[in-house]
Design an enzyme around this catalytic site. Structure first.
Site, PDB file in Angstrom:
ATOM      1  N   ARG A  20       0.825  -1.229   0.000  1.00 26.87           N
ATOM      2  CA  ARG A  20       0.000   0.000   0.000  1.00 26.87           C
ATOM      3  C   ARG A  20       0.846   1.259   0.000  1.00 26.87           C
ATOM      4  NH1 ARG A  20      -3.290  -2.887   3.738  1.00 26.87           N
ATOM      5  NH2 ARG A  20      -4.972  -3.877   2.586  1.00 26.87           N
TER       6      ARG A  20
ATOM      7  N   LYS B  93       3.162  11.195 -11.701  1.00 21.73           N
ATOM      8  CA  LYS B  93       2.271  10.318 -12.471  1.00 21.73           C
ATOM      9  C   LYS B  93       3.016   9.026 -12.730  1.00 21.73           C
ATOM     10  CE  LYS B  93      -0.789  13.191 -15.250  1.00 21.73           C
ATOM     11  NZ  LYS B  93      -1.115  13.610 -16.627  1.00 21.73           N
TER      12      LYS B  93
ATOM     13  N   GLU C  88       9.510  16.663 -26.001  1.00 24.63           N
ATOM     14  CA  GLU C  88       8.882  17.156 -24.767  1.00 24.63           C
ATOM     15  C   GLU C  88       9.432  18.548 -24.427  1.00 24.63           C
ATOM     16  OE1 GLU C  88       6.334  15.812 -23.286  1.00 24.63           O
ATOM     17  OE2 GLU C  88       6.440  13.626 -23.311  1.00 24.63           O
TER      18      GLU C  88
ATOM     19  N   LYS D 277       7.492  22.442 -15.251  1.00 23.10           N
ATOM     20  CA  LYS D 277       6.669  21.313 -14.800  1.00 23.10           C
ATOM     21  C   LYS D 277       6.379  21.428 -13.305  1.00 23.10           C
ATOM     22  CE  LYS D 277       5.400  16.632 -15.178  1.00 23.10           C
ATOM     23  NZ  LYS D 277       5.460  15.369 -15.863  1.00 23.10           N
TER      24      LYS D 277
ATOM     25  N   GLU E 121      -4.326  16.906 -11.786  1.00 22.79           N
ATOM     26  CA  GLU E 121      -4.909  17.230 -13.085  1.00 22.79           C
ATOM     27  C   GLU E 121      -6.409  17.522 -13.030  1.00 22.79           C
ATOM     28  OE1 GLU E 121      -2.903  15.180 -16.313  1.00 22.79           O
ATOM     29  OE2 GLU E 121      -4.694  15.413 -17.533  1.00 22.79           O
TER      30      GLU E 121
ATOM     31  N   ARG F 219      -3.016  21.132 -15.153  1.00 18.96           N
ATOM     32  CA  ARG F 219      -1.971  20.142 -15.483  1.00 18.96           C
ATOM     33  C   ARG F 219      -2.179  19.527 -16.859  1.00 18.96           C
ATOM     34  NH1 ARG F 219       1.099  15.645 -11.730  1.00 18.96           N
ATOM     35  NH2 ARG F 219       2.294  14.763 -13.460  1.00 18.96           N
TER      36      ARG F 219
ATOM     37  N   ASN G  74      -0.188  17.888 -21.567  1.00 25.90           N
ATOM     38  CA  ASN G  74      -0.545  16.849 -22.540  1.00 25.90           C
ATOM     39  C   ASN G  74      -0.690  17.391 -23.959  1.00 25.90           C
ATOM     40  OD1 ASN G  74      -0.653  14.777 -20.625  1.00 25.90           O
ATOM     41  ND2 ASN G  74      -2.685  15.450 -19.987  1.00 25.90           N
TER      42      ASN G  74
ATOM     43  N   HIS H 260      -0.522  15.099 -26.961  1.00 26.46           N
ATOM     44  CA  HIS H 260      -0.545  13.721 -26.473  1.00 26.46           C
ATOM     45  C   HIS H 260      -1.796  12.950 -26.873  1.00 26.46           C
ATOM     46  CE1 HIS H 260       2.956  14.982 -24.305  1.00 26.46           C
ATOM     47  NE2 HIS H 260       3.034  13.890 -23.572  1.00 26.46           N
TER      48      HIS H 260
ATOM     49  N   HIS I  89      -0.590   9.605 -28.042  1.00 32.83           N
ATOM     50  CA  HIS I  89      -0.825   8.367 -27.278  1.00 32.83           C
ATOM     51  C   HIS I  89      -1.585   7.347 -28.120  1.00 32.83           C
ATOM     52  CE1 HIS I  89      -0.385  10.025 -22.881  1.00 32.83           C
ATOM     53  NE2 HIS I  89       0.767   9.700 -23.419  1.00 32.83           N
TER      54      HIS I  89
ATOM     55  N   HIS J  41       7.854   7.374 -27.618  1.00 33.68           N
ATOM     56  CA  HIS J  41       6.858   8.315 -27.094  1.00 33.68           C
ATOM     57  C   HIS J  41       7.094   9.725 -27.659  1.00 33.68           C
ATOM     58  CE1 HIS J  41       4.087  10.212 -24.314  1.00 33.68           C
ATOM     59  NE2 HIS J  41       5.042  11.040 -23.934  1.00 33.68           N
TER      60      HIS J  41
HETATM   61  P1  NAD Z   1      12.627   4.571 -22.131  1.00 37.18           P
HETATM   62  O1  NAD Z   1      12.491   4.561 -20.688  1.00 37.18           O
HETATM   63  O2  NAD Z   1      12.130   3.419 -22.904  1.00 37.18           O
HETATM   64  O3  NAD Z   1      14.161   4.781 -22.484  1.00 37.18           O
HETATM   65  C1  NAD Z   1      14.546   4.830 -23.820  1.00 37.18           C
HETATM   66  C2  NAD Z   1      15.647   3.817 -24.172  1.00 37.18           C
HETATM   67  O4  NAD Z   1      16.887   4.361 -23.777  1.00 37.18           O
HETATM   68  C3  NAD Z   1      15.520   2.467 -23.494  1.00 37.18           C
HETATM   69  O5  NAD Z   1      15.949   1.477 -24.398  1.00 37.18           O
HETATM   70  C4  NAD Z   1      16.516   2.564 -22.350  1.00 37.18           C
HETATM   71  O6  NAD Z   1      17.019   1.316 -21.992  1.00 37.18           O
HETATM   72  C5  NAD Z   1      17.594   3.421 -22.942  1.00 37.18           C
HETATM   73  N1  NAD Z   1      18.338   4.257 -22.020  1.00 37.18           N
HETATM   74  C6  NAD Z   1      17.835   4.966 -20.985  1.00 37.18           C
HETATM   75  N2  NAD Z   1      18.798   5.726 -20.461  1.00 37.18           N
HETATM   76  C7  NAD Z   1      19.936   5.482 -21.162  1.00 37.18           C
HETATM   77  C8  NAD Z   1      21.251   5.996 -21.110  1.00 37.18           C
HETATM   78  N3  NAD Z   1      21.588   6.955 -20.268  1.00 37.18           N
HETATM   79  N4  NAD Z   1      22.152   5.513 -21.971  1.00 37.18           N
HETATM   80  C9  NAD Z   1      21.808   4.574 -22.879  1.00 37.18           C
HETATM   81  N5  NAD Z   1      20.571   4.062 -23.013  1.00 37.18           N
HETATM   82  C10 NAD Z   1      19.651   4.530 -22.151  1.00 37.18           C
HETATM   83  O7  NAD Z   1      11.917   5.860 -22.787  1.00 37.18           O
HETATM   84  P2  NAD Z   1      11.726   7.366 -22.334  1.00 37.18           P
HETATM   85  O8  NAD Z   1      11.624   8.126 -23.577  1.00 37.18           O
HETATM   86  O9  NAD Z   1      12.709   7.771 -21.299  1.00 37.18           O
HETATM   87  O10 NAD Z   1      10.307   7.332 -21.605  1.00 37.18           O
HETATM   88  C11 NAD Z   1       9.120   7.115 -22.315  1.00 37.18           C
HETATM   89  C12 NAD Z   1       8.032   6.767 -21.339  1.00 37.18           C
HETATM   90  O11 NAD Z   1       7.814   7.856 -20.451  1.00 37.18           O
HETATM   91  C13 NAD Z   1       6.699   6.491 -22.003  1.00 37.18           C
HETATM   92  O12 NAD Z   1       6.163   5.327 -21.479  1.00 37.18           O
HETATM   93  C14 NAD Z   1       5.855   7.682 -21.620  1.00 37.18           C
HETATM   94  O13 NAD Z   1       4.490   7.367 -21.553  1.00 37.18           O
HETATM   95  C15 NAD Z   1       6.413   8.021 -20.284  1.00 37.18           C
HETATM   96  N6  NAD Z   1       6.156   9.392 -19.851  1.00 37.18           N
HETATM   97  C16 NAD Z   1       5.656   9.555 -18.594  1.00 37.18           C
HETATM   98  C17 NAD Z   1       5.420  10.818 -18.112  1.00 37.18           C
HETATM   99  C18 NAD Z   1       4.942  11.013 -16.703  1.00 37.18           C
HETATM  100  O14 NAD Z   1       4.604  12.136 -16.330  1.00 37.18           O
HETATM  101  N7  NAD Z   1       4.914   9.981 -15.901  1.00 37.18           N
HETATM  102  C19 NAD Z   1       5.695  11.932 -18.926  1.00 37.18           C
HETATM  103  C20 NAD Z   1       6.215  11.728 -20.207  1.00 37.18           C
HETATM  104  C21 NAD Z   1       6.446  10.440 -20.650  1.00 37.18           C
HETATM  105  N1  GLY Z   2       3.425  14.321 -18.744  1.00 34.47           N
HETATM  106  C1  GLY Z   2       2.121  14.752 -18.315  1.00 34.47           C
HETATM  107  C2  GLY Z   2       2.029  15.040 -16.856  1.00 34.47           C
HETATM  108  O1  GLY Z   2       2.938  14.817 -16.106  1.00 34.47           O
HETATM  109  O2  GLY Z   2       1.011  15.487 -16.423  1.00 34.47           O
END
Ligand code: NAD
Ligand code: GLY
Length: 376
Positions: A121, A143, A185, A227, A237, A241, A245, A248, A252, A265
């Site tokens: 939890r 998030k 982004e 942010k 949100e 917030r 998006n 997005h 998405h 992404h």
């Molecule tokens: P990811 O986490 O898949 O990383 C991208 C690739 O780079 C992966 O293959 C990883 O292994 C590799 N990698 C990571 N760091 C590295 C480094 N320093 N050196 C070499 N390789 C490295 O992708 P991402 O673009 O970081 O994240 C995308 C995700 O984030 C999506 O799922 C998206 O929905 C999510 N997201 C979430 C929020 C939120 O607010 N929570 C906001 C934006 C995006």
């Molecule tokens: N990336 C969208 C949010 O954090 O709200």
């Protein structure tokens, strides 16, 4: 080193941004006064490069970490990975006072954060983002969640980290395509709230692409400030917030219909941002010249802005958009721009206009072939 505070009352926390920060992970965690037992969740790529320094730093600070490694890539953001993590946490006997370190990009951050939000939890967690996208966006704001086949991030929670440690040195090994995805982004922040940042990006894009440390530090910090300000005003949100998006809704949906495999992404939301800019032009009179500036900057960043999909995929795209979390009363709501630096959320867009946009920007593949760049 730069610090940005996320102002959330007793859950406020600091984002530290600078070079060479990873070895300070242990001492930073020690300040939290949590239990000795903890877990690092990472992926195969990041684990190979950075698990050892992170692990050693925790051990030196008196912790007993275990290491959980999930496959790299978006498909790891699944309930199946959540189950794997729960099983390993249980076998390492994590307790309520234990904590989780999310070491990786947005996939690891969202997954590990969701595991932390739900295991026992909720246990504490810290974010150590290693992609540009994660440093400017996903590691901040709490998030967390995973994807379903039906749509992106459909299962999740709000669970704020204890702190965020952005070691800019980790970006040195980031593949070029991932760096460019992060720029999508960053460009978004200029569009949604900072025209001066957008203009700076137009001027300094080559330095960012060359990973110039000073430029990266300044830009990462500015994005985190934006942010933090938005999240500080609207953590869950209720309204504001949603501006984060921008681009997005279509982005998405594009990720979902391509089974999270074809587009990164950042690439999907680059396409989504051009669509949102063009819808803004049609709905709010957003200047054509600004829509062109957005497309040009994304293209200069090496991002796709148009794709080819057939009519069956277009139908699927619509269906996926209707599953978006921003849908209310069955209506798809968009974030649209009034000008660069100012957007409005919760905008209804007539279905016919969305269809026209999808047809023009995401042209149907015809026998003679269609316009548009090939998706990466
Ligand atoms: P990811 O986490 O898949 O990383 C991208 C690739 O780079 C992966 O293959 C990883 O292994 C590799 N990698 C990571 N760091 C590295 C480094 N320093 N050196 C070499 N390789 C490295 O992708 P991402 O673009 O970081 O994240 C995308 C995700 O984030 C999506 O799922 C998206 O929905 C999510 N997201 C979430 C929020 C939120 O607010 N929570 C906001 C934006 C995006
Ligand atoms: N990336 C969208 C949010 O954090 O709200």
């Amino acid at each position: 080193m730069r610090s940005v505070k996320v102002p959330l009352g007793h859950r406020s926390y600091t984002i530290k941004i600078g070079a060479g920060l990873l070895p300070s992970l242990g001492p930073e965690c020690a300040r939290l006064k949590l239990g000795a037992r903890c877990a690092i969740i990472t992926d195969t790529n990041v684990g190979r490069k950075f698990a050892k320094p992170a692990f050693d730093s925790l051990v030196r600070a008196g912790f007993e970490p275990s290491l959980i490694v999930v496959p790299a890539g978006e498909t790891a953001k699944s309930l199946r990975s959540v189950q794997t993590c729960y099983d390993q946490l249980a076998s390492h006997r994590l307790e309520r006072k234990s904590f989780i370190v999310a070491l990786g990009g947005g996939v690891v951050g969202d997954l590990a954060g969701f595991v932390a939000a739900t295991y026992l939890r909720a246990v504490a967690f810290v974010q150590v983002p290693t992609t540009l996208l994660a440093q400017v966006d996903s590691s901040v704001g709490g998030k967390v969640g995973v994807n379903l086949k039906a749509g992106k991030n459909l299962v999740g929670a709000f669970h704020q980290p204890q702190f965020v440690l952005c070691d800019l040195d980790t970006l040195r090994t980031l593949p070029e395509r991932e760096l460019r995805a992060g720029l999508a982004e960053i460009i978004k922040y200029g569009i949604i709230s900072d025209a001066a940042l957008f203009a700076k990006l137009e001027r300094e894009l080559p330095k960012l692409l060359a990973r110039d440390p000073k430029t990266l530090a300044a830009v990462v910090a500015r994005c985190c400030e934006i942010k933090a300000e938005v999240v500080g005003q609207d953590e869950t949100e209720g309204g504001l917030r949603a501006i984060l998006n921008f681009g997005h809704t279509i982005g998405h949906a594009l990720e979902a219909i391509s089974s999270y495999g074809k587009y990164l992404h950042g690439e999907a939301i680059a396409i989504g941002q051009v669509a949102a800019a063009e819808l803004s032009r049609d709905v709010l009179g957003f200047p054509v010249s600004d829509a062109e500036r957005i497309q040009t900057l994304l293209e200069r960043a090496g991002l796709p802005t148009r794709v080819k999909i057939n009519s069956r995929q277009q139908t699927k795209l619509f269906a996926a958009m209707k599953l978006d979390k921003k849908v209310s009363g069955g209506e798809i709501k968009f974030v649209l721009a009034e000008r660069i630096g100012k957007v409005v959320w919760g905008q209804k867009v007539p279905a016919a206009l969305i269809a026209r946009q999808i047809n023009s920007q995401i042209p149907t593949t015809s026998k003679r072939g269609a316009a548009g760049s090939t998706p990466k």
